[in-house]
Design an enzyme around this catalytic site. Structure first.
Site, short mmCIF file in Angstrom:
data_model
loop_
_atom_site.label_atom_id
_atom_site.label_comp_id
_atom_site.label_asym_id
_atom_site.label_seq_id
_atom_site.Cartn_x
_atom_site.Cartn_y
_atom_site.Cartn_z
N LYS A 9 0.91 -1.12 -0.50
CA LYS A 9 -0.41 -0.22 -0.07
C LYS A 9 1.01 0.95 0.10
CE LYS A 9 -4.22 -2.06 2.56
NZ LYS A 9 -5.02 -1.72 3.83
N TYR A 49 -12.47 -3.51 -2.41
CA TYR A 49 -13.20 -3.42 -1.16
C TYR A 49 -14.36 -2.71 -1.08
CZ TYR A 49 -8.20 -2.11 0.20
OH TYR A 49 -6.77 -2.42 0.89
N ASN A 112 -1.87 0.14 6.91
CA ASN A 112 -1.29 -0.79 7.46
C ASN A 112 -0.84 -1.51 6.71
OD1 ASN A 112 -3.36 -1.61 5.66
ND2 ASN A 112 -4.45 -2.59 7.67
N HIS A 115 -2.31 -5.55 1.67
CA HIS A 115 -3.31 -5.72 1.70
C HIS A 115 -2.79 -7.78 1.26
CE1 HIS A 115 -7.23 -7.56 0.07
NE2 HIS A 115 -6.21 -7.95 -1.20
N GLU A 126 -9.02 -11.63 -6.75
CA GLU A 126 -8.31 -10.64 -6.41
C GLU A 126 -7.08 -10.53 -7.49
OE1 GLU A 126 -7.08 -10.21 -2.42
OE2 GLU A 126 -8.72 -9.65 -2.16
P1 IDP Z 1 -7.67 -5.93 6.05
O1 IDP Z 1 -6.98 -6.04 5.08
O2 IDP Z 1 -7.10 -7.03 7.21
O3 IDP Z 1 -7.98 -7.85 5.59
P2 IDP Z 1 -10.53 -5.64 5.76
O4 IDP Z 1 -11.05 -5.45 6.72
O5 IDP Z 1 -10.38 -5.99 4.62
O6 IDP Z 1 -9.22 -5.90 7.26
O7 IDP Z 1 -9.90 -3.55 5.68
C1 IDP Z 1 -9.47 -3.25 4.72
C2 IDP Z 1 -9.12 -2.43 4.24
O8 IDP Z 1 -9.58 -1.10 5.09
C3 IDP Z 1 -8.08 -2.68 6.26
O9 IDP Z 1 -6.40 -3.21 5.45
C4 IDP Z 1 -7.43 -0.87 6.37
O10 IDP Z 1 -6.57 -0.13 5.42
C5 IDP Z 1 -8.97 -0.47 5.89
N1 IDP Z 1 -9.79 -0.67 6.91
C6 IDP Z 1 -10.99 -1.32 7.67
N2 IDP Z 1 -11.38 -0.81 8.69
C7 IDP Z 1 -10.78 0.02 9.11
C8 IDP Z 1 -11.26 0.96 9.89
O11 IDP Z 1 -11.87 0.96 10.71
N3 IDP Z 1 -10.93 2.02 10.14
C9 IDP Z 1 -9.71 2.50 8.88
N4 IDP Z 1 -10.15 1.93 7.77
C10 IDP Z 1 -9.42 0.65 8.13
MG MG Z 2 -9.63 -7.90 3.77
#
Ligand code: IDP
Ligand code: MG
Length: 155
Positions: A9, A49, A112, A115, A126
């Site tokens: 990312k 997403y 974070n 992905h 994907e």
């Molecule tokens: P993952 O990346 O661990 O699979 P997902 O729930 O699929 O998590 O969410 C995708 C991405 O959306 C996350 O990696 C993060 O960048 C963002 N995200 C998820 N939940 C939040 C939140 O509560 N606040 C801000 N960003 C979020």
């Molecule tokens: Mg995810």
């Protein structure tokens, strides 16, 4: 052999830690089957997403995922989807275990670093979303016999 998709990312691109993270995957014994740099647009992010489009943070997620080019990687290995998710750690970097990528590189729920596909169904979709078929390489590296027992490699 199973494949998964990783996106470096903008948080990884801007902070210059792509090499360190790719090294972790190679060190683990994962095979790079595809690797390229690209810019994501709103259309591909809405698809990628789709489970988050209704969330209040979605506009900020869109903006940050388009803040710089990204690098996408297709990694191969036995049970690679689960292995890479374990190496990635919890979504929120503050909750992620030390030793995981997010645990070691991130302090944020959103910024974070990478992905990683979360299921076989997602990984298939994907990889097709981000790579053309000819951009994925099937090449069993010469060192395979020292990564796995032949009994562990089924295809
Ligand atoms: P993952 O990346 O661990 O699979 P997902 O729930 O699929 O998590 O969410 C995708 C991405 O959306 C996350 O990696 C993060 O960048 C963002 N995200 C998820 N939940 C939040 C939140 O509560 N606040 C801000 N960003 C979020
Ligand atoms: Mg995810």
């Amino acid at each position: 052999m199973q494949k998964t998709l990783v996106i470096f990312k903008p948080s990884a691109m801007e902070r210059g830690c792509v090499g360190q993270i790719l090294t972790r995957f190679q060190q683990k014994g994962l095979i790079i089957s595809g690797l390229k740099m690209m810019r994501l647009d709103e259309a591909i992010l809405r698809e990628h997403y789709s489970h988050l489009v209704e969330k209040p943070f979605f506009p900020i997620l869109l903006k940050t995922m388009m803040a710089s080019p990204v690098i996408v990687a297709c990694l191969a290995g036995v049970d690679v989807i689960n292995v890479v998710r374990m190496m990635t750690g919890a979504t929120n970097g503050r909750d992620a275990q030390p030793g995981t990528i997010r645990g070691d590189f991130a302090m944020s729920n959103q910024e974070n670093i990478i992905h990683a596909s979360s299921s076989a169904e997602d990984a298939d979709a994907e990889i097709r979303r981000f790579f053309k078929p000819e951009e994925i390489f099937e090449w069993p590296p010469a060192y395979m016999d020292f990564i796995y027992s032949t009994l562990e490699i089924d295809e």
